[in-house]
Design a protein around this motif. Structure first.
Motif, mmCIF file in Angstrom:
data_model
loop_
_atom_site.group_PDB
_atom_site.id
_atom_site.type_symbol
_atom_site.label_atom_id
_atom_site.label_comp_id
_atom_site.label_asym_id
_atom_site.label_seq_id
_atom_site.Cartn_x
_atom_site.Cartn_y
_atom_site.Cartn_z
ATOM 1 N N GLY A 1 11.926 8.341 54.962
ATOM 2 C CA GLY A 1 11.823 9.082 53.337
ATOM 3 C C GLY A 1 10.888 11.024 54.135
ATOM 4 N N VAL A 2 11.698 12.146 53.539
ATOM 5 C CA VAL A 2 10.825 13.231 54.381
ATOM 6 C C VAL A 2 10.994 14.307 52.811
ATOM 7 N N ARG A 3 10.722 15.057 52.801
ATOM 8 C CA ARG A 3 9.975 15.622 51.780
ATOM 9 C C ARG A 3 9.895 17.372 52.151
ATOM 10 N N PHE A 4 10.337 18.014 50.932
ATOM 11 C CA PHE A 4 9.865 19.701 51.238
ATOM 12 C C PHE A 4 9.601 20.250 49.967
ATOM 13 N N ARG A 5 9.050 21.424 50.044
ATOM 14 C CA ARG A 5 8.360 22.739 49.223
ATOM 15 C C ARG A 5 9.584 23.226 48.831
ATOM 16 N N ARG A 6 8.950 23.596 47.573
ATOM 17 C CA ARG A 6 10.286 24.327 46.678
ATOM 18 C C ARG A 6 10.554 25.629 47.287
ATOM 19 N N ASN A 7 9.044 26.353 47.076
ATOM 20 C CA ASN A 7 8.788 27.115 47.867
ATOM 21 C C ASN A 7 7.398 27.440 48.278
ATOM 22 N N GLN B 1 6.408 19.684 45.554
ATOM 23 C CA GLN B 1 6.984 18.772 46.585
ATOM 24 C C GLN B 1 8.189 18.237 45.951
ATOM 25 N N PHE B 2 9.267 17.962 46.869
ATOM 26 C CA PHE B 2 10.196 17.065 46.260
ATOM 27 C C PHE B 2 10.998 16.260 47.136
ATOM 28 N N TRP B 3 11.403 14.935 47.129
ATOM 29 C CA TRP B 3 12.161 14.072 48.225
ATOM 30 C C TRP B 3 12.985 14.202 48.813
ATOM 31 N N ALA B 4 13.577 14.778 50.168
ATOM 32 C CA ALA B 4 14.916 15.291 50.563
ATOM 33 C C ALA B 4 15.761 14.119 50.266
ATOM 34 N N LEU B 5 14.319 12.580 51.692
ATOM 35 C CA LEU B 5 15.588 11.889 51.443
ATOM 36 C C LEU B 5 14.107 10.471 51.406
ATOM 37 N N ARG B 6 14.193 9.604 50.262
ATOM 38 C CA ARG B 6 13.326 8.653 50.403
ATOM 39 C C ARG B 6 13.833 7.017 50.280
ATOM 40 N N ASN B 7 12.807 5.933 50.572
ATOM 41 C CA ASN B 7 13.485 4.702 51.191
ATOM 42 C C ASN B 7 15.173 4.103 51.562
ATOM 43 N N VAL B 8 15.681 5.440 52.502
ATOM 44 C CA VAL B 8 17.000 4.705 53.138
ATOM 45 C C VAL B 8 16.621 4.009 54.564
ATOM 46 N N SER B 9 17.266 3.278 54.724
ATOM 47 C CA SER B 9 17.322 2.081 55.244
ATOM 48 C C SER B 9 18.704 1.624 56.253
ATOM 49 N N GLY C 1 28.090 12.527 50.682
ATOM 50 C CA GLY C 1 27.429 13.116 49.584
ATOM 51 C C GLY C 1 27.006 14.510 48.767
ATOM 52 N N ARG C 2 26.801 14.859 48.098
ATOM 53 C CA ARG C 2 27.216 15.982 46.626
ATOM 54 C C ARG C 2 26.064 17.154 47.489
ATOM 55 N N ASN C 3 26.628 18.192 47.874
ATOM 56 C CA ASN C 3 25.495 19.271 48.728
ATOM 57 C C ASN C 3 23.847 18.639 48.331
ATOM 58 N N GLY C 4 23.124 18.989 49.113
ATOM 59 C CA GLY C 4 21.463 18.890 48.071
ATOM 60 C C GLY C 4 21.125 17.418 48.080
ATOM 61 N N GLN C 5 21.695 16.230 48.811
ATOM 62 C CA GLN C 5 21.430 15.025 48.669
ATOM 63 C C GLN C 5 20.851 14.566 49.735
ATOM 64 N N GLY C 6 20.698 15.593 51.088
ATOM 65 C CA GLY C 6 20.321 14.763 52.260
ATOM 66 C C GLY C 6 20.668 14.395 53.573
ATOM 67 N N LYS C 7 21.955 15.068 53.475
ATOM 68 C CA LYS C 7 23.334 14.565 54.555
ATOM 69 C C LYS C 7 22.798 15.540 56.385
ATOM 70 N N TYR D 1 26.494 6.903 51.314
ATOM 71 C CA TYR D 1 26.581 7.335 50.544
ATOM 72 C C TYR D 1 25.232 7.413 49.858
ATOM 73 N N LEU D 2 24.872 9.408 49.755
ATOM 74 C CA LEU D 2 24.002 9.458 49.684
ATOM 75 C C LEU D 2 23.738 9.750 48.166
ATOM 76 N N ASP D 3 23.046 9.790 47.391
ATOM 77 C CA ASP D 3 23.151 10.471 45.767
ATOM 78 C C ASP D 3 21.853 10.121 45.320
ATOM 79 N N LYS D 4 21.111 10.932 44.925
ATOM 80 C CA LYS D 4 20.214 11.526 44.052
ATOM 81 C C LYS D 4 18.672 11.298 45.263
ATOM 82 N N HIS D 5 19.003 11.609 46.648
ATOM 83 C CA HIS D 5 18.161 11.515 47.438
ATOM 84 C C HIS D 5 17.666 10.073 48.362
#
Length: 248
Positions: A14-20, A42-50, A63-69, A222-226
């Motif tokens: 899991g990794v998260r970033f600030r929106r601003n 903050q939002f999670w760019a990726l979560r629970n990925v194994s 994955g679409r743009n912004g999904q953490g690829k 395939y990454l979707d919804k982070h």
């Protein structure tokens, strides 16, 4: 599967970033429980990925743009650190993630080759031995003493790919940057990737080109919804992605 049989291990990542820029964590927050909880900014760019990657596998990240690829590739490259979970990489990586990484505008092409290759761990002797090959592949023989900042974007891509493709690291990370180059040079790069794969290198490849993904990759993530929603043969992954996001 034993760790020694793997190139990459990812567990509950899991990794998260600030929106601003507002609401930055204070120094005090770093030593309190506040930094362990998501905040409204903050939002999670990726979560629970194994997942695991075996040596020699060719992985396409879909994955679409912004999904953490791209974030995932930077975590594997150790450019970013996770907020949760672990990423373990067995062996060095050759990252072609950002074309400007490791290059300095005011230095010449010649100086930048030595700098960038050195930052990637290539010895001075190795750089000297490979220098002509790097320049020839990049088709920059007339520009070796030209400042990097005066190169076109296409020239910068050629130089970056040429340097990274000379590294002997077992894991190659490629993030869409070849789309900037012209058609003839892209085909040249693709032939070089084929050569590296034939040597048993491991490939992590982010692209929106279904043709390229099918050409180079046997397996897809395939990454979707982070989150990682499908890990399987590249054909199945692309079919699922296209079904979820039909063109038009």
């Amino acid at each position: 599967m034993a760790a020694s049989d793997l190139a990459i291990e990812v567990r509950d990542l899991g990794v998260r970033f600030r929106r601003n820029r507002r609401g930055r964590r204070s120094f005090k927050d770093l030593f309190s429980g506040a930094n362990r909880r998501s905040r409204p900014d903050q939002f999670w760019a990726l979560r629970n990925v194994s997942f695991d990657v075996r040596p020699g596998e060719s992985i396409g990240v879909v994955g679409r743009n912004g999904q953490g690829k791209s974030t995932l590739l930077k975590l594997v490259a150790r450019v970013l650190l996770p907020d949760e979970g672990i990423v373990t990489v067995h062996g060095g990586v050759a990252p072609l993630i950002e074309i400007t990484g490791g290059f300095v505008g005011d230095l010449t092409v010649r100086e930048n080759v030595r700098l960038a290759a050195g930052l990637h761990g290539m010895s001075s002797r190795e750089v000297s031995r490979r220098f002509e090959g790097i320049i020839d592949f990049a088709e920059l023989g007339d520009f070796v003493d030209t400042p990097y900042k005066h190169l076109s974007n296409g020239m910068k891509v050629r130089l970056a790919f040429s340097v990274v493709s000379q590294l002997e690291e077992p894991i190659l990370l490629v993030d869409e940057v070849l789309a900037v180059g012209d058609k003839a040079f892209r085909e040249k790069c693709y032939r070089r990737i084929d050569e590296l794969l034939s040597e048993g290198r491991t490939l992590f490849f982010v692209s929106h080109s279904e043709r390229d993904l099918r050409r180079f990759c046997t397996r897809g993530l395939y990454l979707d919804k982070h989150r990682l929603v499908l890990d399987g043969p590249i054909g199945d992954v692309l079919d699922r992605y296209n079904a979820d996001h039909p063109a038009g």
